[in-house]
Design an enzyme around this catalytic site. Structure first.
Site: not given
Ligand code: ASP
Length: 321
Positions: A183, A212-213, A234-235, A237
């Site tokens: 993200t 949805v994250g 990010t990561g 979610g």
């Molecule tokens: N945080 C985002 C989600 O969970 C994914 C990501 O950071 O790549 O949708």
């Protein structure tokens, strides 16, 4: 990926003790000359150039963040934001984004299809509606009313990857490994010391339709308090939502932690509550009211990009061990 090859610099200082409740004061880069622009990962030079141009031409911090994020949304070569993003398990590219400005106003869009710039749409939700969030078809309808055009966001490359995944798996989302989360969250402070941020994603590759994250959620994916600082994430979610990551960081800063300490505290909150924390990634960046930057991740592999004085560098974040 070629975006990983652009200017790179490792963080200089070693991690200190990470035992709860002490927070390591290990990594506190001296970025105190404002403006400062910070973003998650290494999406290349172009997003930070766009953001820096906007902020140098007296654009607001929000103008800068949206300008930067839009470059990533329009880049087909990344598979985690905007066009070219990997679809959900049913083959739909669904996008999430949010913005928050120095006045504490915010907007977000969830589960949006066929709109290239959900970041810009989130800003319009903030500025032109009495609401904070619009989702799905309602968000698309609003976008069209505002003059956005629908366009196909599923590129041939992403479609081919999805088709391969459909054959190979047991219809479960792809595990969130290093290559499967990226993200873009961008936070900035302008010359006057005003903070804003923007976060945009196509989310977890091959997620369930409708998932949805954290990224469009104010308080999880992004939070800005102009008196204190800003944070974005990010990561995976699901875990970032469970601790209200970005809000937690800003509140930690309010309580006296530096941006670096606050990012570390958020990771420690996850690791102390969820014993499987080695199996997924969660990453945070933060910016203090004085322009100080912090960044930290649960596990190895997170990078973040900082622009100040017109110079953009990518850093390897420290992580929990
Ligand atoms: N945080 C985002 C989600 O969970 C994914 C990501 O950071 O790549 O949708």
């Amino acid at each position: 990926m070629n975006r990983r090859s652009f200017v790179r610099k490792s963080s200089l200082l070693a991690a200190g003790s990470l035992a709860l409740p002490q927070i390591s004061k290990s990594h506190n880069p001296p970025f105190s000359a404002m403006p400062v622009i910070v973003s998650t990962w290494d999406f290349g030079k172009a997003p930070h150039e766009a953001a820096w141009n906007a902020i140098s031409k007296k654009g607001s911090a929000l103008d800068a963040c949206i300008a930067g994020v839009k470059v990533v949304e329009a880049d087909e070569t990344n598979h985690s934001v905007g066009i070219g993003g990997y679809p959900d398990r049913d083959g739909h590219v669904t996008l999430d984004a949010c913005v928050m400005n120095e006045q504490g106003n915010c907007g977000g869009v969830f589960f949006v299809e066929e709109i290239l710039h959900p970041s810009e749409l989130a800003r319009m939700v903030m500025e032109k509606t009495p609401h904070v969030y619009l989702a799905g078809q309602g968000a698309v309808q609003f976008a069209l009313e505002q003059g956005f055009k629908k366009q196909n966001l599923l590129t041939t490359e992403a479609k081919e990857e999805w088709e391969k995944w459909c054959k190979q798996t047991n219809y479960k989302p792809r595990p969130m490994d290093e290559k499967n989360h990226d993200t873009v969250g961008m936070i900035a402070i302008d010359k006057l010391g005003n903070l804003s941020g923007c976060c945009s994603t196509s989310g977890w590759a091959y997620k369930m339709h409708g998932r949805v994250g954290d990224s469009p959620n104010i308080g999880s994916g992004l939070f800005v308090d102009n008196e204190i600082g800003a944070a974005t994430s990010t990561g995976l979610g699901e875990y970032i939502i469970k601790i209200c990551g970005a809000h937690l960081i800003v509140e930690s800063m309010r309580n006296g932690r530096t941006p670096q300490e606050a990012c570390e505290a958020a990771c420690l909150r996850i690791s102390s509550k969820y014993k499987n924390y080695k199996d997924f990634q969660a990453c945070f960046i933060a910016l203090g009211k004085d322009g100080t930057v912090g960044a930290y991740s649960l596990n190895k592999g997170f990078q973040y990009t900082v622009t100040t004085n017109g110079e953009t560098l990518v850093y390897d974040a420290e992580y929990l061990e």
